[in-house]
Write a protein that holds these residues in place. Structure first.
Motif, PDB file in Angstrom:
ATOM      1  N   GLN A   1      58.037  46.282  79.205  1.00 13.81           N
ATOM      2  CA  GLN A   1      57.141  45.298  78.550  1.00 13.81           C
ATOM      3  C   GLN A   1      57.354  43.839  78.226  1.00 13.81           C
ATOM      4  OE1 GLN A   1      57.056  47.736  74.395  1.00 13.81           O
ATOM      5  NE2 GLN A   1      54.632  47.526  74.739  1.00 13.81           N
ATOM      6  N   HIS A   2      58.491  43.756  77.897  1.00 16.47           N
ATOM      7  CA  HIS A   2      58.987  42.262  77.950  1.00 16.47           C
ATOM      8  C   HIS A   2      58.770  41.373  79.376  1.00 16.47           C
ATOM      9  CE1 HIS A   2      61.224  38.949  76.513  1.00 16.47           C
ATOM     10  NE2 HIS A   2      61.959  38.800  77.687  1.00 16.47           N
TER      11      HIS A   2
ATOM     12  N   ARG B   1      51.970  46.056  80.902  1.00 20.10           N
ATOM     13  CA  ARG B   1      50.976  45.968  80.204  1.00 20.10           C
ATOM     14  C   ARG B   1      50.738  47.196  79.521  1.00 20.10           C
ATOM     15  NH1 ARG B   1      49.197  42.847  84.250  1.00 20.10           N
ATOM     16  NH2 ARG B   1      47.721  44.622  84.731  1.00 20.10           N
TER      17      ARG B   1
ATOM     18  N   SER C   1      50.416  49.436  75.559  1.00 19.60           N
ATOM     19  CA  SER C   1      50.464  49.299  74.100  1.00 19.60           C
ATOM     20  C   SER C   1      52.006  49.556  73.429  1.00 19.60           C
ATOM     21  CB  SER C   1      49.496  49.858  73.358  1.00 19.60           C
ATOM     22  OG  SER C   1      49.952  51.422  73.259  1.00 19.60           O
ATOM     23  N   ASP C   2      52.360  48.809  72.385  1.00 19.84           N
ATOM     24  CA  ASP C   2      53.493  49.220  71.581  1.00 19.84           C
ATOM     25  C   ASP C   2      53.448  50.523  71.079  1.00 19.84           C
ATOM     26  OD1 ASP C   2      54.634  46.682  71.854  1.00 19.84           O
ATOM     27  OD2 ASP C   2      53.929  46.016  70.078  1.00 19.84           O
TER      28      ASP C   2
ATOM     29  N   ALA D   1      54.199  52.857  74.137  1.00 29.39           N
ATOM     30  CA  ALA D   1      55.713  52.627  74.579  1.00 29.39           C
ATOM     31  C   ALA D   1      56.653  53.384  73.632  1.00 29.39           C
ATOM     32  CB  ALA D   1      55.969  50.928  74.416  1.00 29.39           C
TER      33      ALA D   1
ATOM     34  N   THR E   1      60.088  50.783  86.466  1.00 32.80           N
ATOM     35  CA  THR E   1      59.126  51.519  85.615  1.00 32.80           C
ATOM     36  C   THR E   1      58.266  52.090  86.887  1.00 32.80           C
ATOM     37  OG1 THR E   1      58.850  49.536  84.082  1.00 32.80           O
ATOM     38  CG2 THR E   1      57.226  51.119  84.356  1.00 32.80           C
TER      39      THR E   1
END
Length: 164
Positions: free
Chosen positions: A59-60, A64, A66-67, A70, A133
């Protein structure tokens, strides 16, 4: 070619490869083993699910997602890894609750993988997946589905043997 298209092709090849490997080599081997030994191979594959914690790094660096998703993916996989390790320990110890824990692992894993799959589709995960990923989505996730199917198959066939 789009990132999503490439990812889906790689995933399809991974599923095909793992299903053939399971049908031709792993399932026949598992059939000849005790339940504890047979379940150990697919469970060890599942223990490595803590690799999903890399989603926060991804994510960092531009993945893309969402938290919320994730967190669901990461902590669902960590829970599955812990359950797989606990099941292995209980099977090795010949505990009577081992099979119950394996079934809990199966339910948790199926729900977690289904949730991650639906969430990944909804949030178009392949559009921004790269590096580790992309490899996890394309190669490791299909392996998780196939190995949990092997666990279910062996549990069901073991149950039928006991009933006969």
């Amino acid at each position: 070619m789009s990132l999503t298209g490439a990812g889906l092709i790689a995933m399809a090849f991974s599923f095909l490869t793992y299903i053939l490997l399971a049908a031709w080599y792993v399932a026949p081997w598992m059939r000849r083993q005790t339940l504890a030994v047979a379940l150990s191979v697919p469970l060890w594959v599942q223990v490595l699910r803590y690799v999903a914690l890399q989603i926060f790094s991804a994510q960092h660096f531009g993945f893309r997602i969402s938290d919320a998703l994730a967190n669901e993916i990461a902590w669902g996989d960590v829970a599955g890894a812990i359950l797989a390790l606990a099941a292995l320990w209980l099977l090795r110890a010949r505990s009577r609750v081992a099979v119950v824990v394996v079934w809990v692992f199966v339910v948790e894993t199926a729900l977690d993988l289904l949730n991650a799959t639906v969430g990944g589709i909804r949030e178009k995960a392949f559009e921004s997946a790269s590096a580790t990923t992309w490899l996890i989505l394309s190669f490791y996730t299909p392996l998780l589905w196939v190995t949990v199917a092997l666990v279910v198959w062996r549990l069901v066939t073991q149950t039928r043997k006991v009933e006969s």
